[in-house]
Write an enzyme that holds these catalytic residues in place. Structure first.
Site, PDB file in Angstrom:
ATOM      1  N   ASN A 179       1.692   3.707   1.831  1.00 36.93           N
ATOM      2  CA  ASN A 179       2.570   4.160   2.916  1.00 36.93           C
ATOM      3  C   ASN A 179       3.625   3.139   3.319  1.00 36.93           C
ATOM      4  O   ASN A 179       4.379   3.366   4.271  1.00 36.93           O
ATOM      5  CB  ASN A 179       1.745   4.565   4.147  1.00 36.93           C
ATOM      6  CG  ASN A 179       1.094   3.385   4.848  1.00 36.93           C
ATOM      7  OD1 ASN A 179       1.201   2.250   4.416  1.00 36.93           O
ATOM      8  ND2 ASN A 179       0.403   3.655   5.940  1.00 36.93           N
ATOM      9  N   LYS A 180       3.709   2.022   2.598  1.00 39.98           N
ATOM     10  CA  LYS A 180       4.648   0.972   2.978  1.00 39.98           C
ATOM     11  C   LYS A 180       6.057   1.266   2.468  1.00 39.98           C
ATOM     12  O   LYS A 180       6.273   2.086   1.578  1.00 39.98           O
ATOM     13  CB  LYS A 180       4.167  -0.385   2.456  1.00 39.98           C
ATOM     14  CG  LYS A 180       2.820  -0.817   3.015  1.00 39.98           C
ATOM     15  CD  LYS A 180       2.829  -0.899   4.529  1.00 39.98           C
ATOM     16  CE  LYS A 180       1.560  -1.499   5.111  1.00 39.98           C
ATOM     17  NZ  LYS A 180       0.394  -0.620   5.000  1.00 39.98           N
ATOM     18  N   ASN A 181       7.042   0.543   3.028  1.00 42.68           N
ATOM     19  CA  ASN A 181       8.448   0.773   2.651  1.00 42.68           C
ATOM     20  C   ASN A 181       8.700   0.475   1.190  1.00 42.68           C
ATOM     21  O   ASN A 181       9.569   1.078   0.560  1.00 42.68           O
ATOM     22  CB  ASN A 181       9.370  -0.085   3.517  1.00 42.68           C
ATOM     23  CG  ASN A 181       9.412   0.397   4.950  1.00 42.68           C
ATOM     24  OD1 ASN A 181       8.455   0.975   5.456  1.00 42.68           O
ATOM     25  ND2 ASN A 181      10.527   0.171   5.627  1.00 42.68           N
ATOM     26  N   LEU A 182       7.995  -0.489   0.653  1.00 40.88           N
ATOM     27  CA  LEU A 182       7.971  -0.758  -0.791  1.00 40.88           C
ATOM     28  C   LEU A 182       6.519  -0.648  -1.227  1.00 40.88           C
ATOM     29  O   LEU A 182       5.662  -1.374  -0.721  1.00 40.88           O
ATOM     30  CB  LEU A 182       8.528  -2.144  -1.108  1.00 40.88           C
ATOM     31  CG  LEU A 182       8.653  -2.512  -2.593  1.00 40.88           C
ATOM     32  CD1 LEU A 182       9.793  -3.516  -2.806  1.00 40.88           C
ATOM     33  CD2 LEU A 182       7.359  -3.091  -3.163  1.00 40.88           C
ATOM     34  N   GLN A 185       0.836  -1.197   0.000  1.00 34.05           N
ATOM     35  CA  GLN A 185       0.000   0.000   0.000  1.00 34.05           C
ATOM     36  C   GLN A 185       0.875   1.254   0.000  1.00 34.05           C
ATOM     37  O   GLN A 185       2.075   1.191   0.254  1.00 34.05           O
ATOM     38  CB  GLN A 185      -0.922  -0.056   1.222  1.00 34.05           C
ATOM     39  CG  GLN A 185      -2.106   0.870   1.188  1.00 34.05           C
ATOM     40  CD  GLN A 185      -1.857   2.163   1.945  1.00 34.05           C
ATOM     41  OE1 GLN A 185      -0.898   2.282   2.701  1.00 34.05           O
ATOM     42  NE2 GLN A 185      -2.707   3.144   1.723  1.00 34.05           N
TER      43      GLN A 185
END
Length: 393
Positions: free
Chosen positions: A191-194, A189
């Site tokens: 806001n995730k790191n990837l 999603q």
């Protein structure tokens, strides 16, 4: 206009997170759009292969979002009505919603106040003959003790579905989360790191389970030649598009840089907050910082637990004051058992008192690779200044 208002007009707002897509990624998306093949196709296959390589050759399949990955993991594990799944009350509500969605029952075990993850020392007493799986969540990317987790699973013959939505890039003693374990679910999603904007993946132990997940991903479909097909399980519509996949391919290339930056910012947070507390003579204030772990966690978020019992204010006011100073924050998460749906199902906040306290006090501060070093000092000073204003005398 006051000097304070003038300062706010000229000071950039810091959101609690912001995704980063470089020009190469934008160009690659445009190329996919021009290709005419924008749904699941060659870029998805390429992304799944790249992810499998990243996880040491384990089978990987991608899905439309991280909620679908967890639901399909439950389906692959054969979990349904009459079964129980043990999980944590501090997570995005999707974790327990998917358990309900397959007809199973979530069993909430309280959290460890330091890690804020499920307290594995309390899991054994929650296991019943109906328990079929353990579903830990790695809050902010910090994994649980994997040796203890899988020891419990082995002893009680349970499947493990790791809700590693926030843990892409995290490790356990040098081994990638997802490179070991049973069924491991990640979210991509925004806001995730990837990030693939929306999306997720499941990592499997066997090709057979990966192929079953493919069926659940697309209406239960199995193709049988150029003009024939069959449907033998009830599936949904949870495939990832090539547009999302090509974003993921480029994000994977940038991941080491993202990870290094997140770690550097987290180190600055510890130093800056402690320095500000000392300067304000607030060392006795019980502001709880995260576990200072720079080997296992990916620093997906930087969260503090506010000492509300020492303040003449609630969390909402602290967030409002920070927003007025140009700083965005988040709440990750209120305890699931406090939501109306779950109260109506018979769950009670008081059953998990540590989660109840953490859930009403936790605060997510901004952390993303595009932040400037000086942003950390500004946030720390603002937070401690607000705490000082409301501290009980």
């Amino acid at each position: 206009m006051s000097n304070h208002e003038k300062t706010l007009l000229t000071t950039p707002f810091i959101p609690f997170t912001r995704p980063h897509f470089n020009q190469e990624t934008i160009d690659a998306v445009a190329e996919v759009l021009r290709s005419g093949w924008v749904t699941s196709g060659p870029k998805l296959a390429e992304f799944e292969t790249a992810l499998s390589d990243y996880f040491g050759g384990r089978p990987v399949r991608c899905f439309a979002n991280g909620t679908a990955t967890m639901k399909i993991a439950l389906q692959v594990a054969g979990i349904g009505p009459g079964d129980e799944v043990i999980t944590t009350p501090i997570s995005w509500v999707a974790t327990s919603n998917v358990i309900l969605s397959v007809g199973a029952t979530p069993v909430f075990v309280d959290i460890d106040p330091v890690t804020r993850n499920i307290d594995l020392n309390k899991v054994a007493q929650a296991i019943t003959p109906q328990t079929r799986a353990l579903m830990p969540v790695y809050l902010s990317g910090l994994p649980v003790d994997m040796d203890q987790l899988y020891g419990l699973a082995k002893t009680h013959q349970l499947r493990v579905i790791e809700d590693a939505a926030q843990a892409f890039g995290s490790q356990w003693h040098g081994q990638k989360i997802g490179g070991i374990g049973d069924l491991v679910s990640f979210s991509f999603q925004a806001n995730k790191n990837l990030s693939t904007i929306e999306g997720g993946c499941l990592v499997f132990n066997s090709v057979e389970e990966a192929k079953l997940a493919e069926k659940f991903r697309l209406q239960g479909l199995t193709r049988q030649g150029i003009d024939a097909m069959d449907v033998d399980v009830l599936g949904g519509k949870d495939n990832l598009t090539d547009v999302n996949a090509v974003i993921g391919l480029h994000q994977l290339l940038e991941l080491p840089k993202f990870q290094a930056r997140r770690g550097a910012l987290a180190r600055q947070y510890f130093d800056a907050i402690r320095s500000e507390l000392k300067a304000a003579s607030l060392e006795s204030l019980s502001l709880e910082l995260p576990v200072e772990n720079f080997s296992d966690t990916n620093w997906h978020m930087f969260q503090v637990v506010l000492p509300l019992e020492q303040l003449q204010v609630d969390r909402a006011q602290v967030m409002t004051d920070l927003k007025d100073l140009g700083i965005g924050t988040g709440v990750h998460y209120p305890a699931i058992t406090g939501f109306t749906l779950y109260k109506n199902l018979g769950y009670q906040l008081s059953d998990t008192p540590i989660a109840q306290r953490i859930g009403r006090s936790i605060l997510t501060l901004p952390l993303f690779p595009g932040m400037a070093d000086e942003d950390i000092g500004r946030i720390a000073a603002a937070l401690v200044g607000i705490l000082k204003k409301y501290a009980n005398k």
